[in-house]
Design a protein around this motif. Structure first.
Motif, PDB file in Angstrom:
ATOM      1  N   GLU A  10       2.760 -66.411 -77.345  1.00 43.95           N
ATOM      2  CA  GLU A  10       1.676 -66.432 -78.314  1.00 43.95           C
ATOM      3  C   GLU A  10       0.908 -65.129 -78.211  1.00 43.95           C
ATOM      4  OE1 GLU A  10      -0.770 -69.870 -77.787  1.00 43.95           O
ATOM      5  OE2 GLU A  10       0.919 -71.251 -77.961  1.00 43.95           O
ATOM      6  N   PHE A  11       0.450 -64.639 -79.357  1.00 47.11           N
ATOM      7  CA  PHE A  11      -0.297 -63.389 -79.419  1.00 47.11           C
ATOM      8  C   PHE A  11      -1.658 -63.623 -80.039  1.00 47.11           C
ATOM      9  CE2 PHE A  11       3.733 -61.395 -78.752  1.00 47.11           C
ATOM     10  CZ  PHE A  11       3.449 -60.135 -78.247  1.00 47.11           C
ATOM     11  N   ASP A  12      -2.610 -62.888 -79.554  1.00 51.32           N
ATOM     12  CA  ASP A  12      -3.909 -62.812 -80.204  1.00 51.32           C
ATOM     13  C   ASP A  12      -3.665 -62.177 -81.578  1.00 51.32           C
ATOM     14  OD1 ASP A  12      -6.280 -60.737 -80.757  1.00 51.32           O
ATOM     15  OD2 ASP A  12      -7.080 -62.472 -79.666  1.00 51.32           O
ATOM     16  N   PRO A  13      -4.295 -62.655 -82.642  1.00 52.68           N
ATOM     17  CA  PRO A  13      -4.041 -62.105 -83.974  1.00 52.68           C
ATOM     18  C   PRO A  13      -4.255 -60.592 -84.085  1.00 52.68           C
ATOM     19  CG  PRO A  13      -5.353 -64.105 -84.142  1.00 52.68           C
ATOM     20  CD  PRO A  13      -5.234 -63.763 -82.685  1.00 52.68           C
ATOM     21  N   LEU A  15      -3.903 -58.347 -81.650  1.00 57.60           N
ATOM     22  CA  LEU A  15      -2.796 -57.689 -80.955  1.00 57.60           C
ATOM     23  C   LEU A  15      -1.518 -57.770 -81.785  1.00 57.60           C
ATOM     24  CD1 LEU A  15      -1.853 -56.189 -78.441  1.00 57.60           C
ATOM     25  CD2 LEU A  15      -1.465 -58.403 -77.354  1.00 57.60           C
TER      26      LEU A  15
END
Length: 109
Positions: A10-13, A15
């Motif tokens: 999962e990625f921070d939006p 990033l």
């Protein structure tokens, strides 16, 4: 050909947007861009570790080169680019020795 392993993360939006912008700029798909960036980051981390180990006297130039998978001359270039003195300056060592002897002599008097 090596077997590839698929991973999910999962990625921070924010990033993720940066990753996508990098991929677009380099004409890569997201997966290839991520692989390239991870490889680059790991290389940089290993380089910093090798340079610090050399500075601390824990590794020789050849050991650092082996750790990074480069030749001896390229390792010297890496150390120079990191402002690491490859050849110890005898004048500095002699100066330190002289100062230590002088301090020792002064303490005895």
């Amino acid at each position: 050909m090596e077997k590839r392993t698929k991973i999910n993360t999962e990625f921070d939006p924010i990033l993720l947007k940066k990753l996508d912008a990098y991929a677009s700029k380099k004409y890569l798909d997201r997966s290839s861009a991520l692989q390239q960036l991870v490889s680059l980051a790991l290389r940089e981390i290993h380089k910093k570790e090798a340079v610090q180990a050399y500075r601390d006297g824990r590794m020789t130039t050849r050991q650092c080169a082996e750790m990074l998978g480069v030749d001896y001359f390229e390792m010297n270039e890496i150390l120079q680019s990191e402002n690491v003195n490859i050849i110890p300056e005898p004048c500095q060592n002699a100066e330190t020795l002289l100062n230590n002897l002088q301090e020792s002599f002064n303490q005895k008097q």
